[in-house]
Design a protein around this motif. Structure first.
Motif, PDB file in Angstrom:
ATOM      1  N   LEU A   2       1.691  -6.671   0.237  1.00 42.78           N
ATOM      2  CA  LEU A   2       2.576  -5.514   0.266  1.00 42.78           C
ATOM      3  C   LEU A   2       3.911  -5.888   0.892  1.00 42.78           C
ATOM      4  CD1 LEU A   2       2.140  -2.494  -0.477  1.00 42.78           C
ATOM      5  CD2 LEU A   2       1.964  -2.087   1.949  1.00 42.78           C
ATOM      6  N   LYS A  23       5.938  -7.929  -1.421  1.00 38.66           N
ATOM      7  CA  LYS A  23       6.525  -7.095  -2.477  1.00 38.66           C
ATOM      8  C   LYS A  23       7.701  -6.280  -1.933  1.00 38.66           C
ATOM      9  CE  LYS A  23       3.235  -6.833  -6.055  1.00 38.66           C
ATOM     10  NZ  LYS A  23       3.091  -6.099  -7.303  1.00 38.66           N
ATOM     11  N   LEU A  24       7.527  -5.747  -0.722  1.00 41.31           N
ATOM     12  CA  LEU A  24       8.618  -4.973  -0.135  1.00 41.31           C
ATOM     13  C   LEU A  24       9.797  -5.866   0.191  1.00 41.31           C
ATOM     14  CD1 LEU A  24       6.824  -2.404   2.108  1.00 41.31           C
ATOM     15  CD2 LEU A  24       8.463  -1.907   0.326  1.00 41.31           C
ATOM     16  N   GLU A  67      11.675  -6.297  -2.781  1.00 41.48           N
ATOM     17  CA  GLU A  67      12.571  -5.165  -3.011  1.00 41.48           C
ATOM     18  C   GLU A  67      13.843  -5.320  -2.181  1.00 41.48           C
ATOM     19  OE1 GLU A  67      11.122  -1.289  -3.974  1.00 41.48           O
ATOM     20  OE2 GLU A  67      12.115  -0.470  -2.224  1.00 41.48           O
ATOM     21  N   ILE A  83      16.098   3.901   2.746  1.00 40.17           N
ATOM     22  CA  ILE A  83      14.837   3.180   2.469  1.00 40.17           C
ATOM     23  C   ILE A  83      14.110   2.864   3.776  1.00 40.17           C
ATOM     24  CG2 ILE A  83      13.872   1.016   1.579  1.00 40.17           C
ATOM     25  CD1 ILE A  83      16.034   1.103  -0.576  1.00 40.17           C
ATOM     26  N   ILE A 104      12.462   5.994   4.984  1.00 35.05           N
ATOM     27  CA  ILE A 104      11.245   6.351   4.235  1.00 35.05           C
ATOM     28  C   ILE A 104      10.091   5.441   4.656  1.00 35.05           C
ATOM     29  CG2 ILE A 104      10.201   6.378   1.934  1.00 35.05           C
ATOM     30  CD1 ILE A 104      13.007   7.223   0.894  1.00 35.05           C
ATOM     31  N   GLN A 105      10.387   4.146   4.763  1.00 33.53           N
ATOM     32  CA  GLN A 105       9.334   3.217   5.188  1.00 33.53           C
ATOM     33  C   GLN A 105       8.789   3.614   6.559  1.00 33.53           C
ATOM     34  OE1 GLN A 105      10.603  -0.864   5.018  1.00 33.53           O
ATOM     35  NE2 GLN A 105      10.787  -0.869   2.795  1.00 33.53           N
ATOM     36  N   ALA A 154       9.025   6.559   7.996  1.00 35.09           N
ATOM     37  CA  ALA A 154       8.355   7.862   7.911  1.00 35.09           C
ATOM     38  C   ALA A 154       6.942   7.709   7.371  1.00 35.09           C
ATOM     39  CB  ALA A 154       9.156   8.801   7.024  1.00 35.09           C
ATOM     40  N   LEU A 155       6.737   6.682   6.554  1.00 35.68           N
ATOM     41  CA  LEU A 155       5.401   6.438   6.011  1.00 35.68           C
ATOM     42  C   LEU A 155       4.590   5.504   6.907  1.00 35.68           C
ATOM     43  CD1 LEU A 155       6.323   6.101   2.234  1.00 35.68           C
ATOM     44  CD2 LEU A 155       5.119   7.988   3.308  1.00 35.68           C
ATOM     45  N   GLY A 156       5.122   5.212   8.073  1.00 33.97           N
ATOM     46  CA  GLY A 156       4.320   4.490   9.056  1.00 33.97           C
ATOM     47  C   GLY A 156       4.696   3.047   9.316  1.00 33.97           C
ATOM     48  N   ALA A 157       5.783   2.564   8.669  1.00 35.25           N
ATOM     49  CA  ALA A 157       6.153   1.158   8.890  1.00 35.25           C
ATOM     50  C   ALA A 157       6.533   0.953  10.353  1.00 35.25           C
ATOM     51  CB  ALA A 157       7.322   0.790   7.982  1.00 35.25           C
ATOM     52  N   LYS A 158       6.007  -0.127  10.941  1.00 37.41           N
ATOM     53  CA  LYS A 158       6.287  -0.419  12.348  1.00 37.41           C
ATOM     54  C   LYS A 158       7.652  -1.106  12.464  1.00 37.41           C
ATOM     55  CE  LYS A 158       2.238   0.667  14.298  1.00 37.41           C
ATOM     56  NZ  LYS A 158       1.746   1.492  13.198  1.00 37.41           N
ATOM     57  N   TYR A 185       8.460  -3.960  13.820  1.00 39.75           N
ATOM     58  CA  TYR A 185       8.466  -5.380  13.475  1.00 39.75           C
ATOM     59  C   TYR A 185       8.500  -5.601  11.964  1.00 39.75           C
ATOM     60  CZ  TYR A 185       3.438  -5.133  12.433  1.00 39.75           C
ATOM     61  OH  TYR A 185       2.234  -4.816  11.884  1.00 39.75           O
ATOM     62  N   PHE A 186       7.924  -4.638  11.226  1.00 37.48           N
ATOM     63  CA  PHE A 186       7.897  -4.731   9.764  1.00 37.48           C
ATOM     64  C   PHE A 186       9.335  -4.674   9.214  1.00 37.48           C
ATOM     65  CE2 PHE A 186       7.455  -2.877   5.526  1.00 37.48           C
ATOM     66  CZ  PHE A 186       6.407  -3.604   4.997  1.00 37.48           C
ATOM     67  N   ALA A 224      14.584   9.223   7.449  1.00 34.54           N
ATOM     68  CA  ALA A 224      14.266   9.514   6.047  1.00 34.54           C
ATOM     69  C   ALA A 224      14.445  10.988   5.770  1.00 34.54           C
ATOM     70  CB  ALA A 224      12.848   9.119   5.741  1.00 34.54           C
ATOM     71  N   PHE A 256       9.354  13.698  -0.279  1.00 32.29           N
ATOM     72  CA  PHE A 256      10.818  13.653  -0.246  1.00 32.29           C
ATOM     73  C   PHE A 256      11.427  14.125  -1.554  1.00 32.29           C
ATOM     74  CE2 PHE A 256       9.135  10.230   2.397  1.00 32.29           C
ATOM     75  CZ  PHE A 256       9.677  10.574   3.615  1.00 32.29           C
ATOM     76  N   PHE A 278       8.912   3.296  -3.771  1.00 33.20           N
ATOM     77  CA  PHE A 278       9.448   1.927  -3.688  1.00 33.20           C
ATOM     78  C   PHE A 278       9.368   1.298  -5.074  1.00 33.20           C
ATOM     79  CE2 PHE A 278       7.529   2.617   0.592  1.00 33.20           C
ATOM     80  CZ  PHE A 278       8.721   2.763   1.259  1.00 33.20           C
ATOM     81  N   SER A 338       9.702  -1.649  -6.216  1.00 33.13           N
ATOM     82  CA  SER A 338       9.057  -2.954  -6.448  1.00 33.13           C
ATOM     83  C   SER A 338       7.532  -2.861  -6.345  1.00 33.13           C
ATOM     84  CB  SER A 338       9.566  -3.977  -5.439  1.00 33.13           C
ATOM     85  OG  SER A 338       9.210  -3.556  -4.149  1.00 33.13           O
ATOM     86  N   LEU A 339       7.036  -1.713  -5.918  1.00 27.99           N
ATOM     87  CA  LEU A 339       5.583  -1.557  -5.775  1.00 27.99           C
ATOM     88  C   LEU A 339       5.028  -0.749  -6.946  1.00 27.99           C
ATOM     89  CD1 LEU A 339       5.260  -0.678  -1.970  1.00 27.99           C
ATOM     90  CD2 LEU A 339       5.322  -2.911  -3.045  1.00 27.99           C
ATOM     91  N   PHE A 342       0.700   2.062   0.633  1.00 23.66           N
ATOM     92  CA  PHE A 342       1.668   1.747   1.703  1.00 23.66           C
ATOM     93  C   PHE A 342       1.409   2.480   3.027  1.00 23.66           C
ATOM     94  CE2 PHE A 342       5.602   2.168   4.064  1.00 23.66           C
ATOM     95  CZ  PHE A 342       6.051   0.870   4.115  1.00 23.66           C
ATOM     96  N   PRO A 343       1.352   3.817   3.024  1.00 18.19           N
ATOM     97  CA  PRO A 343       1.113   4.486   4.330  1.00 18.19           C
ATOM     98  C   PRO A 343      -0.250   4.132   4.923  1.00 18.19           C
ATOM     99  CG  PRO A 343       1.089   6.087   2.530  1.00 18.19           C
ATOM    100  CD  PRO A 343       1.540   4.787   1.942  1.00 18.19           C
ATOM    101  N   MET A 348       0.200   0.918   6.683  1.00 17.65           N
ATOM    102  CA  MET A 348       1.005   1.047   7.891  1.00 17.65           C
ATOM    103  C   MET A 348       0.256   1.741   9.026  1.00 17.65           C
ATOM    104  SD  MET A 348       3.809  -0.431   7.355  1.00 17.65           S
ATOM    105  CE  MET A 348       3.482  -1.578   6.063  1.00 17.65           C
ATOM    106  N   PHE A 349      -0.540   2.743   8.684  1.00 22.72           N
ATOM    107  CA  PHE A 349      -1.179   3.548   9.729  1.00 22.72           C
ATOM    108  C   PHE A 349      -2.626   3.173  10.017  1.00 22.72           C
ATOM    109  CE2 PHE A 349       2.031   7.142   9.238  1.00 22.72           C
ATOM    110  CZ  PHE A 349       2.534   6.966  10.498  1.00 22.72           C
TER     111      PHE A 349
END
Lengths: 416, 248
Positions: free
Chosen positions: A3, A6-7, A10, A322, A325-326, A328-332, A334-335, A411, B84, B90, B92-93, B101-102, B105-106
């Motif tokens: 993932l 892939k990100l 992007e 972006i 959004i990442q 908001a969807l839980g990306a830390k 460090y990510f 986001a 949203f 995304f 590319s996904l 994805f979420p 992450m969680f």
């Protein structure tokens, strides 16, 4: 991980889009890194080529050979020549004594040199180096004889009028004729050519057998005094394989002091020179050159680093949505940090690689057109890549950190 | 359940929110409507913590979000699903990876298989499982909305915030998406809050509608009640279109 890749793809696409859309901006940004890497790596490549050449030349002097001479090999403006001027020169007679008294020598040879005109028939060559040496010369200096042979012990010890000549002399003096068995004239005496050295090419000190004539010292000593200071006499001693240079020097110092009957409190009246001394002197020169390369390239890289930091700040600004959004969807943190750091490193790497390609192109041109032995080594390629990566990391850290620290609700801010 | 108590927010001299009190209940679709500049966007931002209110509070299951520290807020945010405007997938996904994805992450404790199973469940729920290996560029706007809904519910949220969920969709697809959100809200017992201008949405899925006017909660009720409220400002908003006037 997939993932993330892939990100990252992007991000890379986004960055690439930005790069393509703002070609001039990107070019100017990367120019600093490109010029920096080019400057550093080209200086390093030149230094490496020079170093290789010099070390090769030094090695040809013999790494485990000690030169007993009047003058020490030293550099610098404070060379105390007045301390050495009255020293005696090494003498042929001392050669036998050294051989007799020293147990750890593989070979020892007396050499002296001058320059004279060499004649063959109606042809002649002026100011040719005439090297005269005792028989074991071939055990100390490496060379190949392409045509003919080396002196026999009888010829050496009896002082026969025989000579080995360099490839250039053979070419210029004899042209198409086979020199072996022909008579040349040096010092007004007829000398028979018994061998021709294989072409070697010049080294950095001009030490080559291509342009010299080698004569047995016993022969030359019969009509000139080879012990005289003006013929630069030297005794070359080569230690056995299992003895190191320090032992050899200690042994030779004791032997020479004993031969010359120097009092225990008195200073040596001879110099024991070795190739490693030259290596040490050149190490300093190379260090200075490399520091100069770092300074010249360093400033350029510094500017390049600021450029990358600038483009990364713009990139973060453009992609706030972006990032938000990442997050908001839980990306830390460090990510996000890693994404932008990787992008900065890629940009820097791109600049570095362009710089390396430029060095490669110039090395190739210099080698193939100018005949210089300039090469972009793997070590320097890795150095260029590493420096680019480090600059990318440093320059990208603050923008990436600011991206990572963005409020997670960004986001929503951009979305609502 | 989300409770809003005496929520006030001003920018300098301008009082944007003048003390709003309301309750968004579990399993209901709560719609926020109002004219542009009425304060509904500021209200929504205060709900999700984007803006700090001057006074009053927002309570998520009795816990005052306004007084929480960042760590506590992060915990609450984990229970929030976000839909949203414009889907925000995304590119590319793949569809499946967007939903995963979420979860990636969680949910560090879930295995890859469990995450995929959950993603497939969510995609199946929004009737788009067949498209799981397609990229966003390969699917229609309506399908993108479905993916966004699947992604929003992947982490089993307690609260779902939707910003203009059917903007950019044709009226038929918009109704389908509205109904889907409503079904999911009831099925998974989520507290859903939707910021919208669309009267069709109001009429279709408005379990609880609040009308904000000049920074005040001017009216609240169900979609059935909104047509007969007798409130002039609400009627002006509801019957803004000539067509609807004639229908009335």
């Amino acid at each position: 991980m997939i993932l993330f890749i892939k990100l990252f793809k992007e991000s890379a696409f986004f960055a690439w889009g930005s790069v393509v859309a703002n070609k001039l901006r990107t070019l100017l940004t990367l120019l600093g890194i490109t010029i920096g890497i080019f400057a550093i790596i080209s200086v390093f490549s030149v230094v490496d080529a020079l170093e290789k050449s010099i070390r090769g030349s030094i090695a040809s002097l013999g790494e485990n050979v000690v030169y007993i001479q009047k003058w020490p090999w030293e550099f610098g403006s404070d060379y105390p020549w007045w301390r050495y001027i009255n020293r005696p020169t090494p003498r042929v007679s001392e050669l036998d004594e050294i051989m007799r008294r020293t147990q750890i020598l593989d070979a020892v040879v007396f050499t002296a040199s001058t320059s004279r005109t060499v004649e063959f028939g109606n042809r002649s060559m002026e100011r040719i180096t005439i090297l005269t040496a005792s028989h074991d010369y071939d055990k100390i200096r490496s060379f190949e004889i392409g045509n003919g042979r080396y002196f026999s012990p009888t010829e050496s010890f009896n002082g026969r009028n025989v000579a080995l000549i360099g490839a250039n002399i053979a070419q210029n003096l004899f042209n198409e004729v086979d020199p072996v068995g022909k008579i040349i004239k040096i010092f007004g005496r007829n000398i028979e050519v018994i061998g021709v050295f294989t072409q070697e090419g010049d080294d950095i000190f001009g030490n080559s057998h291509d342009d010299l004539v080698l004569l047995p010292v016993t022969f030359v000593n019969s009509f000139i005094d080879v012990n005289s200071d003006r013929y630069n006499p030297a005794i070359l001693a080569k230690g056995r394989e299992n003895f190191d240079n320090d032992e050899l020097i200690d042994e030779l110092r004791g032997t020479m002091r004993s031969i010359r009957r120097i009092k225990p409190t008195a200073d040596d009246n001879f110099a024991l020179n070795q190739a490693s001394l030259l290596s040490t002197q050149f190490d300093n020169v190379f260090s200075v050159l490399k520091i100069a390369g770092w300074i010249i390239g360093g400033f350029s890289i510094l500017v390049g680093g600021f450029g990358i930091a600038n483009i990364m700040f713009v990139s973060v600004k453009e992609r706030t949505n972006i990032i938000g959004i990442q997050k908001a969807l839980g990306a830390k943190n460090y990510f996000i940090l890693f994404q932008f750091l990787t992008e900065a490193v890629l940009l820097s790497l791109m600049g570095g690689i362009i710089g390396l390609v430029m060095v490669f192109g110039i090395s190739w041109l210099a080698t193939s057109i100018l005949g210089m032995n300039l090469m972009l080594s793997m070590k320097n390629i890795m150095l260029g890549i590493n420096v680019s990566v480090i600059i990318g990391l440093i320059a990208g850290f603050v923008p990436a950190w600011s991206a990572a620290r963005l409020d997670p609700v960004e986001a929503i801010r951009t979305g609502l | 359940m989300i409770e809003v108590k005496e929520l006030k927010k001003s920018f300098g001299e301008l009082n944007v929110l003048k003390g709003i009190n309301t309750t968004f209940e579990v399993g209901k679709t709560n719609l926020i409507i109002g004219q542009s500049g009425s304060g509904k966007t500021v209200f929504m931002k205060c709900l999700v913590g984007l803006l700090e209110p001057d006074s009053g509070g927002v309570f998520f299951d009795k816990n005052n979000f306004t007084l929480m520290n960042e760590k506590q807020r992060t915990k609450v945010r984990k229970k929030m699903g976000m839909l949203f405007q414009g889907s925000a997938l995304f590119d590319s996904l793949t569809v499946e990876e967007n939903v995963v994805f979420p979860l990636e992450m969680f949910n560090k404790d879930m295995t890859r298989k469990e995450k995929l199973e959950r993603a497939h469940f969510c995609l199946d729920r929004v009737n788009i499982l067949d498209a799981n290996h397609l990229y966003p560029a390969e699917i229609s706007g309506g399908m993108k909305k479905r993916v966004a809904i699947a992604r929003a519910i992947a982490n089993k949220p307690d609260y779902l915030f939707c910003d203009e969920p059917n903007s950019g969709l044709d009226p038929q697809t918009a109704i389908v998406i509205d109904r889907l959100i409503s079904e999911i809200t009831k099925e998974f017992r989520i507290t859903t809050i939707i910021n919208t201008h669309d009267m069709n949405s109001v009429m279709e899925i408005g379990d609880h509608v609040i009308f904000i006017y000049k920074g005040n909660l001017w009216w609240e009720g169900s979609s059935d009640e909104i047509l007969t409220t007798g409130n002039k400002e609400v009627e002006d908003f509801v019957y803004a279109s000539e067509l609807v006037r004639k229908l009335k």
